[in-house]
Design a protein around this motif. Structure first.
Motif, mmCIF file in Angstrom:
data_model
loop_
_atom_site.group_PDB
_atom_site.id
_atom_site.type_symbol
_atom_site.label_atom_id
_atom_site.label_comp_id
_atom_site.label_asym_id
_atom_site.label_seq_id
_atom_site.Cartn_x
_atom_site.Cartn_y
_atom_site.Cartn_z
ATOM 1 N N ALA B 34 0.814 -1.214 0.000
ATOM 2 C CA ALA B 34 0.000 0.000 0.000
ATOM 3 C C ALA B 34 0.848 1.265 0.000
ATOM 4 O O ALA B 34 0.490 2.269 -0.634
ATOM 5 C CB ALA B 34 -0.926 -0.006 1.211
ATOM 6 N N SER B 35 1.983 1.237 0.700
ATOM 7 C CA SER B 35 2.807 2.444 0.786
ATOM 8 C C SER B 35 3.375 2.860 -0.562
ATOM 9 O O SER B 35 3.749 4.010 -0.762
ATOM 10 C CB SER B 35 3.966 2.234 1.754
ATOM 11 O OG SER B 35 3.473 1.997 3.032
ATOM 12 N N GLU B 36 3.443 1.921 -1.498
ATOM 13 C CA GLU B 36 4.057 2.239 -2.797
ATOM 14 C C GLU B 36 3.038 2.678 -3.837
ATOM 15 O O GLU B 36 3.392 2.951 -4.979
ATOM 16 C CB GLU B 36 4.832 1.008 -3.313
ATOM 17 C CG GLU B 36 6.031 0.693 -2.444
ATOM 18 C CD GLU B 36 6.641 -0.671 -2.767
ATOM 19 O OE1 GLU B 36 6.377 -1.192 -3.876
ATOM 20 O OE2 GLU B 36 7.343 -1.209 -1.902
ATOM 21 N N ARG B 37 1.760 2.712 -3.449
ATOM 22 C CA ARG B 37 0.748 3.064 -4.441
ATOM 23 C C ARG B 37 0.531 4.575 -4.472
ATOM 24 O O ARG B 37 0.693 5.260 -3.465
ATOM 25 C CB ARG B 37 -0.602 2.390 -4.121
ATOM 26 C CG ARG B 37 -0.553 0.932 -3.827
ATOM 27 C CD ARG B 37 0.122 0.110 -4.924
ATOM 28 N NE ARG B 37 -0.507 0.172 -6.234
ATOM 29 C CZ ARG B 37 -1.541 -0.581 -6.599
ATOM 30 N NH1 ARG B 37 -2.088 -1.425 -5.748
ATOM 31 N NH2 ARG B 37 -2.040 -0.497 -7.812
ATOM 32 N N ASP B 38 0.132 5.040 -5.654
ATOM 33 C CA ASP B 38 -0.177 6.462 -5.789
ATOM 34 C C ASP B 38 -1.688 6.626 -5.640
ATOM 35 O O ASP B 38 -2.445 6.307 -6.553
ATOM 36 C CB ASP B 38 0.298 6.945 -7.169
ATOM 37 C CG ASP B 38 -0.127 8.386 -7.399
ATOM 38 O OD1 ASP B 38 -0.547 9.053 -6.411
ATOM 39 O OD2 ASP B 38 -0.040 8.852 -8.552
ATOM 40 N N GLN B 39 -2.125 7.134 -4.482
ATOM 41 C CA GLN B 39 -3.564 7.204 -4.210
ATOM 42 C C GLN B 39 -4.262 8.238 -5.100
ATOM 43 O O GLN B 39 -5.487 8.247 -5.179
ATOM 44 C CB GLN B 39 -3.828 7.510 -2.741
ATOM 45 C CG GLN B 39 -3.485 6.395 -1.781
ATOM 46 C CD GLN B 39 -4.237 5.098 -2.040
ATOM 47 O OE1 GLN B 39 -3.643 4.018 -1.990
ATOM 48 N NE2 GLN B 39 -5.521 5.169 -2.332
ATOM 49 N N VAL B 44 -5.606 3.142 -9.685
ATOM 50 C CA VAL B 44 -5.175 2.464 -8.465
ATOM 51 C C VAL B 44 -6.354 2.338 -7.516
ATOM 52 O O VAL B 44 -6.654 1.273 -6.981
ATOM 53 C CB VAL B 44 -4.015 3.250 -7.797
ATOM 54 C CG1 VAL B 44 -3.765 2.740 -6.389
ATOM 55 C CG2 VAL B 44 -2.764 3.156 -8.637
ATOM 56 N N ARG B 45 -7.050 3.465 -7.367
ATOM 57 C CA ARG B 45 -8.168 3.467 -6.422
ATOM 58 C C ARG B 45 -9.283 2.530 -6.870
ATOM 59 O O ARG B 45 -9.865 1.813 -6.066
ATOM 60 C CB ARG B 45 -8.719 4.882 -6.247
ATOM 61 C CG ARG B 45 -7.797 5.814 -5.475
ATOM 62 C CD ARG B 45 -8.597 6.918 -4.824
ATOM 63 N NE ARG B 45 -9.436 7.632 -5.776
ATOM 64 C CZ ARG B 45 -9.021 8.639 -6.554
ATOM 65 N NH1 ARG B 45 -7.765 9.054 -6.466
ATOM 66 N NH2 ARG B 45 -9.840 9.212 -7.401
ATOM 67 N N ALA B 46 -9.528 2.505 -8.185
ATOM 68 C CA ALA B 46 -10.592 1.633 -8.680
ATOM 69 C C ALA B 46 -10.253 0.176 -8.377
ATOM 70 O O ALA B 46 -11.119 -0.604 -7.948
ATOM 71 C CB ALA B 46 -10.772 1.839 -10.183
ATOM 72 N N GLY B 47 -8.995 -0.184 -8.554
ATOM 73 C CA GLY B 47 -8.585 -1.558 -8.247
ATOM 74 C C GLY B 47 -8.777 -1.869 -6.772
ATOM 75 O O GLY B 47 -9.305 -2.924 -6.395
ATOM 76 N N GLN B 48 -8.357 -0.918 -5.929
ATOM 77 C CA GLN B 48 -8.498 -1.123 -4.485
ATOM 78 C C GLN B 48 -9.961 -1.284 -4.107
ATOM 79 O O GLN B 48 -10.335 -2.171 -3.327
ATOM 80 C CB GLN B 48 -7.907 0.078 -3.734
ATOM 81 C CG GLN B 48 -6.412 0.210 -3.881
ATOM 82 C CD GLN B 48 -5.878 1.490 -3.251
ATOM 83 O OE1 GLN B 48 -6.603 2.481 -3.141
ATOM 84 N NE2 GLN B 48 -4.621 1.465 -2.845
#
Lengths: 125, 877
Positions: B34-39, B44-48
């Motif tokens: 999670a720390s490496e993702r660009d929020q 990215v958010r859609a995948g999460q």
């Protein structure tokens, strides 16, 4: 963690004073109930138990008084002030101290309330 | 997630079914930390979001009923409690019809007895207490920014127990078999067949004992939830007030319900096996039941009242548009009331002939409890005075609640005085008092809560117009119904009479009461209609529709199953008001745990004082096992009611098996890695054992409740010692009385050995000596079974017959209690041994044995106190 006082408050220190009230209450009721049981001679005097309740009350009030003074002293010395809504361990500590003071005050009054019947009643009627 | 990983996944899963394809798209297990993702990247958010949605989705079709998530279970719980409430309300109306005219014959005397007994029982046990658990299960995780409570399956189990037990108790009235003894079931009226024939009292005892299991399960869940599942940064001084109340009330349940369970055990042993606990002819004393019942019963009033007042503490700041005035004073009130409420129980027994000095103690405490109770009312008034109040339907119910409750509180101060109580005892004055307290202190706040929280749960606001109509009908109806009861009570109308003669001044107040009751019911039906009416066309309410400040209003409309999009960092009491950009940051997943990388349900565990992150807790998902465990356990209680012993034993075995399967599959699971990146550069362990794990806390809390029940039984022993002229009683000359010394001491030695075996098994296992640990666990099983046998052998071999006198009966009940704990301890050690052999428990993953060792501390204490009481104490006196 430096929070500028001797006692680290937590949920147990918070409930110390009402717990003293609870123990005092149970011992008062338990001793007198034991003294009067099986309650056949209702004019039996209970002088000894009244003295016991009196002594117990002094001890309980001293204990609660100590909790009260300790918490109030630490709260004041460290600059505690309501409403304790800042985000730091210090303020959390001040909050617990202040709440302890309030609960100790309530417990003090409640212990005096509890002791009053023993001050006034002389037998098992 | 990058395109490359999606493509990779798609190729690997080519040719698989649709569900599997969908799972592959979610890419579980291949997501970067999670720390490496660009929020800020929408993809990215859609995948999460897709992963979170998939993981937390409620089961489809008939599997819906296997859900364990707090949202579903909380909803079922709330709906079921309200259904029971409506049922009990109808019973109340039937009583009012019967009493509307003198010499009425609408109901027979016997049926009237059943009706009022069930009305009280259902309102208290199936509505007032469960509605607290229900609402807390829904609201607490939301308020704490948690995805779920730490033991979702325990909540589900509690719900099913509640449903089954409740239907059993309520259903009895359709067979004319309902209990008739009043909601407090005083013996000897209810223990002796000649006064109470049939199964009524058994249905009450066994049905409610079963429901008490659910209450204690909820208490464990809510205490651990409040202390360990707060969002990072939510220190004790920043906790929502509702959470303070929940903590206090759950703690009270833990000390209030076990005495009732102990009382139920004694009561049922008398009814089923003729053990004379409450029979004065054989040394028993009905007063013991009154003590045990009211040690439960009075705190229960506050268990009912405090959570409802907690709703006011959330509603009032929202509509006063400011933080609560005097946060610490609310904490004082909640904690202070929690304690003092345990010193009030004898005020229900003022008329039983106890010495005046005993009454005095309880009268004093009953007056003292008015102080903290009033403090919170003044805090609410101060908040309203200091703010700019917005008038709304929830506030209407809040003000009605305060008005009614204050009247009930004042009559409470009156009946707390013993001389006044002797006049009013068991009259309609008390009926009026208790209804003012309970409806003002519980029902009106709960309805305020429905109007306030419905937009969050149902997505739409309830109707303002219907709300106002409902309020005025309820408020006027309530006062019309219950105010005249003060009068009829003072005239001398006793409680529980099925009719009264004409010409003694009771016709008019009773007729007015009956009319008022129907007006009140019309108001409540309006609320029910407002909730249930179809509203397809209406628009959704906007998010945080009342513009409140606390975390539960993060809920999206319509709701998402994941609870919170990311677990926020909290630094204020009203984050939605006081923290900048808060909702957006939560929604963008900029806080912790914005993802479900491995496809597991997860929530965060934090420390007690300052909510520092400690663990990423994997919580279990849907299962039917909790349902089956509740069904079989329910069958045990129901079959025992009808004395079907073979079937009872068989279902008990099934119940134990279901619980073991549930534990085996769903608890202490070993994660695939030791720690996990939860975002913002923070790595948290996935597995913790010992005092830092939630399971350890649950065991500790459960055993505290268990110890309270045990202490109540020991209290029973010493109660008989106090009230009997000679105890243990002199039996026939020359015969040994009591269980002797030999066998109890042998048993104590064996208990101590099993306790040591459990402790050393834990220690050697954690040091890596798995073989020795297994040997110790095996030895512990044998030793504890021997200990239990020796405990029972003592009273058996010395010929103590429990039906003869209350003394042998109390000795037996203590010995059986200790022996059962030894047997359960043996089962636990055997379970640990099996876990170790199956590789599910290792030196590093040792939750099972650590918790079992904790259980054994309590069991060793139980054995010691038992032996000291039944074998050593008689020698000392």
């Amino acid at each position: 963690m430096a929070i500028g006082n001797k006692t680290r408050d937590n949920l147990w220190t918070l409930i110390t004073a009402p717990t003293i009230w609870g123990v005092h209450f149970l011992l008062c009721y338990g001793s007198v109930a034991y003294g009067c049981a099986p309650n056949e001679n209702i004019f039996q005097t209970i002088g000894g138990f009244r003295i016991f309740v009196g002594g117990l009350t002094v001890v309980a009030l001293a204990g609660i008084g100590f909790v009260f003074m300790r918490a109030l002293g630490e709260w004041r010395r460290n600059g505690g002030r309501i409403p304790h809504e800042e985000d730091s361990a210090e303020v959390r500590e001040r909050f617990l101290e202040f709440s302890t003071v309030l609960l100790a005050g309530l417990s003090f009054i409640a212990v005096i309330y509890t002791a009053l019947p023993a001050a006034m009643m002389v037998d098992c009627r | 997630m990058s395109d490359a990983t999606i493509d990779q996944g798609a190729t690997r899963w080519a040719g698989k079914s649709d569900t599997e394809k969908a799972q592959a798209d979610l890419n579980f297990g291949n997501v970067p930390p999670a720390s490496e993702r660009d929020q800020d990247d929408p993809e990215v958010r859609a995948g999460q979001e897709a992963r979170l949605r998939h993981v937390w989705a409620e089961p489809k079709g008939w599997r819906y009923w296997s859900a364990v998530n707090n949202t579903e279970v909380g909803l079922w719980y709330t709906a079921t409690s309200f259904a029971f409430m409506l049922f009990a309300g109808v019973l109340g109306l039937m009583m009012r019809v019967q009493l509307s005219a003198p010499d009425n014959d609408f109901l027979t005397a016997s049926f009237y007895n059943q009706v009022y007994t069930l009305h009280g029982t259902v309102m208290m046990f199936l509505f007032a207490v469960p509605i607290f658990e229900a609402v807390a299960i829904i609201l607490l995780p939301q308020m704490l920014g948690a995805r779920d409570l730490p033991f979702p399956r325990l909540s589900a189990f509690g719900y099913w127990c509640f449903l089954i037990g409740g239907v059993f108790v309520c259903g009895s009235i359709f067979f004319g078999a309902a209990p008739e003894g009043g909601w407090f079931m005083y013996p000897p009226l209810t223990t002796q067949e000649r006064f109470s024939p049939g199964y009524g009292a058994d249905i009450w005892l066994l049905g409610l004992s079963f429901i008490e299991v659910a209450s204690i399960a909820a208490a464990v869940e809510l205490i651990v939830g409040t202390l360990k599942c707060r969002p990072p940064g939510m220190r004790l001084n920043l906790m929502p007030l509702y959470a303070w109340y929940v903590l206090v009330v759950a703690g009270m349940i833990l000390f209030a319900f076990p005495p009732l369970i102990a009382g139920d055990i004694l009561f049922e042993l008398e009814r089923l096996f003729n053990w004379p606990f409450f029979d004065p002819e054989r040394g028993g004393d009905p007063m013991l039941w009154q003590h045990l019942f009211w040690i439960f019963g009075h705190p229960e009033v506050y268990i009912v009242f405090l959570p409802a007042i907690a709703l006011l503490a959330m509603i009032i700041p929202t509509f006063a548009r400011r933080p609560i005035v005097g946060y610490s004073f609310i904490v004082l009130a909640a904690v202070g009331t929690g304690f003092l409420s345990f010193g009030l129980w004898v005020h229900h027994m003022f008329a039983t002939g106890l010495p005046a000095i005993s009454l005095g103690f309880f009268s004093a405490a009953s007056e003292a409890v008015a102080i903290p109770t009033a403090v919170q009312i003044f805090v609410f008034l101060a908040t309203l005075l200091a703010g700019r109040v917005i008038y709304s339907v929830p506030m209407l119910f809040v003000s009605g609640a305060l008005a009614i409750f204050v009247i009930g509180g004042l009559t409470g101060v009156m009946v707390a005085l013993a001389p006044f109580d002797w006049q009013a005892h068991d009259t309609y004055f008390v009926v009026a008092h208790l209804h003012y307290v309970l409806l003002g202190g519980m029902l009106f706040p709960v309805v305020a809560g429905i109007y306030y929280y419905w937009p969050m749960m149902g997505g739409r606001r309830l109707s303002d117009k219907l709300g106002k109509i409902a309020f005025w009908l309820m408020f006027i109806g309530f006062n019309t119904a219950f105010l005249p009861m003060h009068w009829s009570g003072l005239i001398g109308m006793p409680r529980r009479v099925w009719t009264y003669p004409a010409d003694i001044g009771l016709e008019l107040p009773n007729l007015i009461s009956s009319i008022g009751a129907f007006v009140f019911a019309a108001g409540f039906v309006t609320v029910v209609w407002d909730v249930l009416r179809p509203r397809k066309g209406e628009p959704y309410a906007e998010r945080n529709t009342w513009n409140a400040g606390t975390l539960e209003w993060l809920a999206e409309v319509p709701d998402e199953a994941w609870g919170v999009r990311s677990v926020p960092i909290v630094s204020s009491r009203y984050p939605l008001w006081q923290q900048k950009n808060f909702i957006a940051d939560v929604d963008m997943g900029r806080f912790y745990m914005p993802d479900a990388e491995e496809g597991k349900r997860e929530t965060m565990v934090t420390s007690v004082l300052d909510a520092e992150p400690l663990q990423c807790l994997r919580v279990p998902g849907p299962t039917f096992m909790t349902f089956w465990a509740a069904v079989f356990l329910g069958a045990v209680f129901i079959l025992a009611t009808f004395h079907l012993w073979t079937l009872t034993l068989m279902t008990a075995v099934f119940a134990v098996a279901a619980i073991l399967v549930w534990l085996w599959r769903g608890t202490a699971l070993q994660p695939e890695k030791d720690e996990k990146d939860v975002g913002l550069g923070l790595k948290l362990p996935l597995y913790k054992s010992g005092p830092q794990s939630v399971g350890w806390w649950a065991m500790f809390i459960t055993m505290t409740g268990d110890a309270t029940a045990f202490v109540s039984l020991v209290f029973g022993y010493f109660f008989y010692f106090t009230v009997s002229p000679v105890f243990p009683p002199p039996m026939m000359a020359g015969e040994e009385i009591g269980p002797g010394l030999t066998w109890p001491l042998i048993s104590l030695g064996l208990f101590a050995a099993s306790w040591l075996a459990a402790i050393f098994a834990r220690n050697t296992n954690s040091k890596g000596a798995v073989g020795t640990a297994r040997l110790l666990m095996g030895a512990g099983v044998a030793l504890s079974l021997a200990a239990s046998a020796a405990m029972l052998w003592g009273p058996y071999v010395t010929g103590l017959i429990p039906t003869v006198h209350v003394y042998p009966a109390t000795v037996w009940v203590l010995a059986i209690w200790a022996a059962c704990h030894g047997a359960v301890g043996a089962l636990m050690l055997a379970y640990c041994l099996a876990r170790s052999l199956a590789g599910r428990m290792t030196p590093t993953h040792d939750i099972d044995i650590v918790n079992v060792a904790l259980y054994w501390h309590f069991t060793a204490g139980t054995a010691f106190v038992t032996v000291a009481t039944i074998a050593l104490f008689p020698l000392a006196v």
